[in-house]
Write a protein that holds these residues in place. Structure first.
Motif, PDB file in Angstrom:
ATOM      1  N   UNK A  39      57.339 -19.114   6.606  1.00  0.00           N
ATOM      2  CA  UNK A  39      57.530 -17.853   5.875  1.00  0.00           C
ATOM      3  C   UNK A  39      56.258 -17.443   5.141  1.00  0.00           C
ATOM      4  N   UNK A  40      55.164 -17.481   5.856  1.00  0.00           N
ATOM      5  CA  UNK A  40      53.867 -17.212   5.229  1.00  0.00           C
ATOM      6  C   UNK A  40      53.766 -15.777   4.744  1.00  0.00           C
ATOM      7  N   UNK A  41      53.066 -15.615   3.631  1.00  0.00           N
ATOM      8  CA  UNK A  41      52.870 -14.319   2.989  1.00  0.00           C
ATOM      9  C   UNK A  41      51.380 -14.009   2.920  1.00  0.00           C
ATOM     10  N   UNK A  42      51.014 -12.754   2.816  1.00  0.00           N
ATOM     11  CA  UNK A  42      49.587 -12.414   2.684  1.00  0.00           C
ATOM     12  C   UNK A  42      48.919 -13.145   1.513  1.00  0.00           C
ATOM     13  N   UNK A  43      49.653 -13.380   0.464  1.00  0.00           N
ATOM     14  CA  UNK A  43      49.075 -14.068  -0.699  1.00  0.00           C
ATOM     15  C   UNK A  43      48.826 -15.557  -0.458  1.00  0.00           C
ATOM     16  N   UNK A  44      49.260 -16.071   0.685  1.00  0.00           N
ATOM     17  CA  UNK A  44      48.935 -17.451   1.053  1.00  0.00           C
ATOM     18  C   UNK A  44      47.548 -17.552   1.688  1.00  0.00           C
ATOM     19  N   UNK A  76      50.705 -13.814  11.387  1.00  0.00           N
ATOM     20  CA  UNK A  76      51.359 -12.642  10.807  1.00  0.00           C
ATOM     21  C   UNK A  76      52.278 -13.054   9.658  1.00  0.00           C
ATOM     22  N   UNK A  77      52.526 -12.153   8.735  1.00  0.00           N
ATOM     23  CA  UNK A  77      53.490 -12.454   7.662  1.00  0.00           C
ATOM     24  C   UNK A  77      54.827 -12.893   8.250  1.00  0.00           C
ATOM     25  N   UNK A  78      55.406 -13.927   7.632  1.00  0.00           N
ATOM     26  CA  UNK A  78      56.644 -14.495   8.139  1.00  0.00           C
ATOM     27  C   UNK A  78      56.444 -15.603   9.144  1.00  0.00           C
ATOM     28  N   UNK A  79      55.223 -15.789   9.587  1.00  0.00           N
ATOM     29  CA  UNK A  79      54.937 -16.814  10.577  1.00  0.00           C
ATOM     30  C   UNK A  79      54.745 -18.190   9.971  1.00  0.00           C
ATOM     31  N   UNK A  80      54.381 -19.140  10.837  1.00  0.00           N
ATOM     32  CA  UNK A  80      54.224 -20.530  10.427  1.00  0.00           C
ATOM     33  C   UNK A  80      52.908 -21.100  10.937  1.00  0.00           C
ATOM     34  N   UNK A  81      52.409 -22.072  10.206  1.00  0.00           N
ATOM     35  CA  UNK A  81      51.257 -22.867  10.616  1.00  0.00           C
ATOM     36  C   UNK A  81      51.472 -24.288  10.139  1.00  0.00           C
ATOM     37  N   UNK A  82      50.886 -25.233  10.848  1.00  0.00           N
ATOM     38  CA  UNK A  82      50.866 -26.616  10.381  1.00  0.00           C
ATOM     39  C   UNK A  82      49.425 -27.084  10.264  1.00  0.00           C
ATOM     40  N   UNK A  83      49.050 -27.445   9.052  1.00  0.00           N
ATOM     41  CA  UNK A  83      47.728 -28.004   8.804  1.00  0.00           C
ATOM     42  C   UNK A  83      47.792 -29.520   8.915  1.00  0.00           C
ATOM     43  N   UNK A 136      36.468 -30.451   4.264  1.00  0.00           N
ATOM     44  CA  UNK A 136      35.592 -29.272   4.264  1.00  0.00           C
ATOM     45  C   UNK A 136      36.373 -27.973   4.163  1.00  0.00           C
ATOM     46  N   UNK A 137      37.665 -28.035   4.370  1.00  0.00           N
ATOM     47  CA  UNK A 137      38.512 -26.855   4.257  1.00  0.00           C
ATOM     48  C   UNK A 137      38.787 -26.203   5.601  1.00  0.00           C
ATOM     49  N   UNK A 138      39.932 -25.538   5.675  1.00  0.00           N
ATOM     50  CA  UNK A 138      40.296 -24.769   6.861  1.00  0.00           C
ATOM     51  C   UNK A 138      40.874 -23.436   6.413  1.00  0.00           C
ATOM     52  N   UNK A 139      40.438 -22.368   7.066  1.00  0.00           N
ATOM     53  CA  UNK A 139      40.832 -21.010   6.657  1.00  0.00           C
ATOM     54  C   UNK A 139      42.219 -20.670   7.190  1.00  0.00           C
ATOM     55  N   UNK A 140      43.044 -20.155   6.313  1.00  0.00           N
ATOM     56  CA  UNK A 140      44.350 -19.608   6.683  1.00  0.00           C
ATOM     57  C   UNK A 140      44.365 -18.145   6.280  1.00  0.00           C
ATOM     58  N   UNK A 141      44.622 -17.275   7.242  1.00  0.00           N
ATOM     59  CA  UNK A 141      44.685 -15.841   6.986  1.00  0.00           C
ATOM     60  C   UNK A 141      46.040 -15.330   7.434  1.00  0.00           C
ATOM     61  N   UNK A 142      46.751 -14.707   6.502  1.00  0.00           N
ATOM     62  CA  UNK A 142      48.063 -14.145   6.793  1.00  0.00           C
ATOM     63  C   UNK A 142      47.943 -12.631   6.715  1.00  0.00           C
ATOM     64  N   UNK A 143      48.026 -12.001   7.860  1.00  0.00           N
ATOM     65  CA  UNK A 143      47.804 -10.555   7.920  1.00  0.00           C
ATOM     66  C   UNK A 143      48.438  -9.988   9.178  1.00  0.00           C
TER      67      UNK A 143
END
Length: 114
Positions: free
Chosen positions: A84-89, A13-20, A106-113
């Motif tokens: 502080x993830x945003x939809x534009x990330x 969700x927007x405002x959340x965090x992830x670690x790649x 190969x890439x990993x998908x990040x979806x902020x929504x």
């Protein structure tokens, strides 16, 4: 040949965090400049963050203060902490590195929504 394998993407969700995470094979990882790039649908791939072999870091203006790149040379790992993830990330995030940036994951998908 060096292999790079990303993990840690997902839906947040927007405002959340992830670690790649990016796991690298090979014996010369500690000498490489390592980068995270991203590519959103319909847009060009862009450099998000860079870490040099000595630990100096650079960031795109759009992520400064929110993202942190780090590396663990003992484990051949590079990380991207995203806060502080945003939809534009939203994008596919790619790990990249080598003496001349030769190697890509190969890439990993990040979806902020919401």
């Amino acid at each position: 040949q060096v292999q790079l394998v990303e993990s840690g993407g997902g839906l947040v969700q927007p405002g959340g965090s992830l670690r790649l995470s990016c796991a690298a094979s090979g014996s010369f990882f500690r000498n490489y400049t390592m980068n995270w790039h991203r590519q959103a649908p319909g847009k060009q791939r862009e450099l998000v963050a860079r870490i040099f072999s000595g630990g100096t870091t650079n960031y795109a203006d759009s992520v400064k203060g929110r993202f942190t790149i780090s590396r663990d040379n003992a484990k051949n790992m590079v990380y991207l902490q995203m806060n502080s993830l945003k939809p534009e990330d939203t994008a596919v995030y790619f790990c990249n590195g080598g003496y001349n940036g030769d190697y890509w994951g190969q890439g990993t998908q990040v979806t902020v929504s919401s």
